[in-house]
Design an enzyme around this catalytic site. Structure first.
Site, mmCIF file in Angstrom:
data_model
loop_
_atom_site.group_PDB
_atom_site.id
_atom_site.type_symbol
_atom_site.label_atom_id
_atom_site.label_comp_id
_atom_site.label_asym_id
_atom_site.label_seq_id
_atom_site.Cartn_x
_atom_site.Cartn_y
_atom_site.Cartn_z
ATOM 1 C CD GLN A 130 11.960 8.728 -0.624
ATOM 2 O OE1 GLN A 130 12.648 7.828 -0.402
ATOM 3 N NE2 GLN A 130 12.473 9.954 -0.812
ATOM 4 N N GLY A 133 12.163 3.218 -0.366
ATOM 5 C CA GLY A 133 13.205 4.252 -0.298
ATOM 6 C C GLY A 133 14.364 3.596 -1.419
ATOM 7 C CD GLU A 134 17.575 1.205 0.525
ATOM 8 O OE1 GLU A 134 18.903 1.154 1.366
ATOM 9 O OE2 GLU A 134 16.625 1.018 1.405
ATOM 10 C CG ASN A 180 2.026 11.438 1.320
ATOM 11 O OD1 ASN A 180 1.712 11.914 0.123
ATOM 12 N ND2 ASN A 180 2.112 12.456 2.324
ATOM 13 N NE ARG A 204 -4.003 0.250 0.531
ATOM 14 C CZ ARG A 204 -4.852 0.076 -0.420
ATOM 15 N NH1 ARG A 204 -4.756 0.388 -1.592
ATOM 16 N NH2 ARG A 204 -6.080 -0.722 0.013
#
Length: 770
Positions: A671, A736-737, A664, A661
């Protein structure tokens, strides 16, 4: 349990002392997956206005009386000893208050290394720091200058004269391969994987590819240079640092200087980019030591050159990938072997060989990696460590196999997509990799691609399209804690020693807390980035959001219990148990009869309390004991290559992500795009240039080390499946990655489709194409 799972549970025990039985893997989705108000929306970052106004105070901006500024003198040899050190001219220079060398530095212990079983450590290497005359890499600090201004310190640093007794240094990758070592484990997973007799099946297969792929050493270049403002007060150490490891930095500094844990305070509310670099390096330790000697506060701000010499980056790799398939494209063997650079004093594993273990359902595997021990700066974590160089090799090899088979590259991946973990057989917690491929292919117009390379052109420009899979494992760090305080007005205040490096941590956790507690956003505040707050692990491994989400969920459960006890019998909620109420409309209400409701303010007011605080802990991530948990992506690229100059121009990048999910949409899109731009840099420009004769890094500025700038960045589209993972807090996995992994391979594959030239050596510079 796997070695990684054992290590995580061991880390929980190290932090908490035990593993509660209630933290067993479950299968019940978080109710907030389907009952969300604030989560999932286009919320702007709460720290944005302060950053735009310049009101956000970073580590190098904290005002202090009597501040001294530090400058470093770096060694110019890779191995040897200091034979003579003349600091007299520097000491006599205007404004200089101290010159610190190994001769007058205070005694300091070796930094405790960061690791899964030591979450309160942040050291990136295990070398003594300014404790002797020995030189261990080119760039090591041999003198620290403290002066009244930065300019005075920089000038005095040029006056230090050093003579060395140089020794033979190991600085050449090719020579080092001959004596490379093979660790038993990589990131606590067993290094060697030999399953199903891969070498025999490779030899017997109908179709096979076998190639070597190389990636260069890469350096970090966050927009905020590494910096710290440091002071000792009454025997206690106070550090305002640019760190993504607040508690780890505090715990390490306490060990280094022989202090109690409570005698070190680290503050880091804002970090201008981390990507794995913003841990504990020599500069904070040297700054604290120098401040101790002078009795005055010290500011350390690394130049770009000092950052490249003192802060490690992504290691150089050489990877052999051999794939074998039957005539229908089904993988019979996957061999992935290679070398990376990891000095014995480095603590970071660049686990590129772990990538191929999870993506594709090969009948057999032969995987191992080796490390070259060189006299160089310790390597370190860099966005998508392991998977970023690993996906370049694996995904280029998959494209080569598809071409050899005459098969569409997406179809080859569809045939071999793993329905379970290919090695352990564990079921996926949730996996929709091929749905992501369908989304991305439709968005970029994959049907316009020609299978034969070099068939599309526009004048001198050859046009091509490529794709690749990205992957990164789900991680949730044990012991992460959050304090929720409800005040007399019924507002909520959330606090944790977590980190904000630009990814929107405070924003998303504010949304989460608002939904969890039944409050509007404007009645929730979030405070992070300080070691005095409840423990949080480092911000890394795409783990922070899930870790904090689990802690907020646990804290809200405790809060409901405490509020029900406080409410007593004189309440509309009388007679109900905590499991029979829910948070709603700024208070608690009965699940069965919503009319039975009482606000937080009313409950606290009747009890005569000004506030109520509870602390919740994330618990051990025991879901990974039962499920294979990875985020995946489908990266697509359309580009053009000049047949005159070899110049590459990227026209479009599309990333379709399966990450559970999305919490935001606005911060997630940022990101993903940022990660893809970092992958673009890896593919086209980024390369640390090393003089192998001396071990000196030559590319120590942004003029020499090229990162993508605005004109380099094409149109980028991001999409996501938004399918919740029922085994994770809020149904979310880290993002993030995953944006970086797979990008370099997609570009290399597009270059091949445009030109018919297969470049297996990053970066994809024009000299490799003309």
């Amino acid at each position: 349990m796997t070695r990684l799972q054992n290590a995580i549970v061991g880390g929980v025990r190290a932090v908490l002392g035990h593993v509660p039985a209630s933290w067993l893997p479950g299968g019940t989705p978080d109710p907030l997956i389907d009952k969300r108000v604030a989560l999932g929306g286009q919320q702007s970052r709460v720290d944005g206005p302060d950053k735009v106004r310049g009101a956000a105070r970073f580590a190098a901006e904290v005002p202090m009386e009597g501040l001294l500024y530090a400058a470093f003198v770096h060694s110019t040899i890779a191995r040897g000893k200091i034979a003579e050190l003349d600091i007299s001219a520097a000491q006599a220079a205007p404004g200089v208050a101290l010159v610190m060398t190994y001769q007058n530095a205070p005694r300091m212990s070796v930094p405790p290394p960061i690791g899964m079983t030591n979450l309160k450590a942040a050291g990136n290497h295990t070398l003594p720091i300014m404790q002797d005359a020995e030189i261990r890499w080119n760039g090591q600090v041999v003198a620290v200058i403290l002066a009244e201004t930065r300019e005075q310190a920089d000038h005095a640093a040029t006056l230090v004269r050093v003579r060395y007794d140089a020794m033979a240094a190991r600085t050449r990758f090719e020579e080092g391969k001959a004596s490379a070592y093979t660790p038993e484990s990589i990131l606590v997973e067993r290094n060697r994987l030999d399953k199903g007799d891969a070498r025999r099946k490779f030899a017997e297969a109908a179709c096979k590819v076998d190639a070597v792929y190389t990636t260069p050493w890469e350096n970090h270049n966050p927009i905020e240079p590494h910096a710290a403002t440091i002071v000792w007060r009454e025997g206690k150490l106070i550090v305002h640092d640019a760190t993504q490891m607040v508690h780890g930095t505090a715990g390490s500094l306490a060990k280094i200087f022989g202090l109690k844990a409570g005698d070190v305070h680290v503050s880091s509310p804002y970090v201008g980019g981390g990507f794995g670099a913003k841990g504990l390096w020599d500069h904070q330790i040297l700054g604290a030591a120098a401040a101790k000697l002078t009795g005055r506060p010290v500011r350390v701000t690394l130049s770009r050159a000092s950052m490249h010499r003192l802060v490690g980056g992504r290691t150089q790799t050489e990877q052999r990938v051999a794939l074998a398939a039957d005539a229908d494209g089904k993988l019979k063997a996957l061999l992935h072997q290679g070398y990376g650079v990891k000095p014995q004093h480095s603590v970071c594993d660049e686990g590129f060989s772990l990538t191929g273990r999870s993506l594709y359902a090969s009948e057999s595997f032969d995987i191992v990696q080796h490390y070259v021990d060189l006299d160089l700066l310790a390597n370190s974590f860099m966005r998508g460590p392991g998977e970023t160089p690993g996906t370049f090799a694996i995904e280029c090899a998959m494209d080569e196999l598809a071409h050899a088979l005459g098969m569409d590259p997406i179809e080859l991946r569809r045939i071999n997509a793993a329905s379970r973990d290919p090695v352990s057989g564990a079921p996926h917690s949730q996996n929709a990799m091929m749905e992501a491929y369908d989304l991305g292919a439709a968005r970029i117009g994959w049907d316009r691609r020609t299978a034969e390379p070099g068939m599309r052109r526009d004048g001198e420009w050859l046009i091509g399209m490529g794709c690749a899979t990205g992957t990164f494992p789900f991680t949730r760090m044990p012991g992460t804690s959050v304090r929720i305080t409800i005040d007399a007005a019924g507002d909520a205040h959330v606090a944790s020693a977590a980190h904000e490096m630009g990814m929107g941590t405070a924003t998303v956790q504010r949304q989460h807390a608002a939904d969890r507690l039944g409050l509007p956003l404007d009645r929730v505040t979030v405070t992070i980035g300080d070691s005095s707050l409840p423990f949080a692990s480092f911000a890394g491994g795409s783990s922070q959001t899930a870790s904090l989400a689990a802690a907020i969920s646990a804290a809200s459960g405790k809060l409901a219990v405490q509020l029900m006890r406080m409410a007593g019998n004189d309440t509309p909620l009388a007679g109900l148990k905590p499991g029979e109420v829910e948070f709603a409309d700024g208070g608690l209400r009965s699940v069965e009869d919503p009319a039975r409701h009482e606000s937080f303010a009313s409950i606290l007011g009747r009890a005569g309390r000004h506030e109520l605080s509870v602390v919740g802990e994330s618990g051990a991530p025991l879901e990974i004991l039962k499920y294979a948990m990875h985020s995946t992506s489908a990266i697509f690229c359309e580009l053009r290559v000049s047949n005159v100059t070899g110049e590459i121009r990227v026209d479009r990048l599309v990333g379709a992500f399966d990450c559970g999910r999305i919490l935001n949409a606005k911060t997630a899109a940022s990101q993903f795009k940022g990660g893809m731009i970092m992958g673009l840099g890896m593919a086209l420009t980024e390369e640390t240039l090393l003089d192998e004769r001396t071990g000196r890094i030559m590319s120590t500025s942004l003029a020499d080390y090229h990162v993508p700038v605005h004109l380099d960045v094409p149109d980028i589209d991001v999409l996501w499946t938004d399918i919740p993972d029922p085994r994770t807090p809020l149904g979310a996995r880290g993002i993030g990655e995953i944006g970086t992994t797979g990008v370099a391979a997609a570009l290399a594959n597009a270059v091949f489709n445009a030109t018919g030239k297969r470049v297996r050596d990053l970066p994809l510079t024009l000299d490799k194409l003309i």
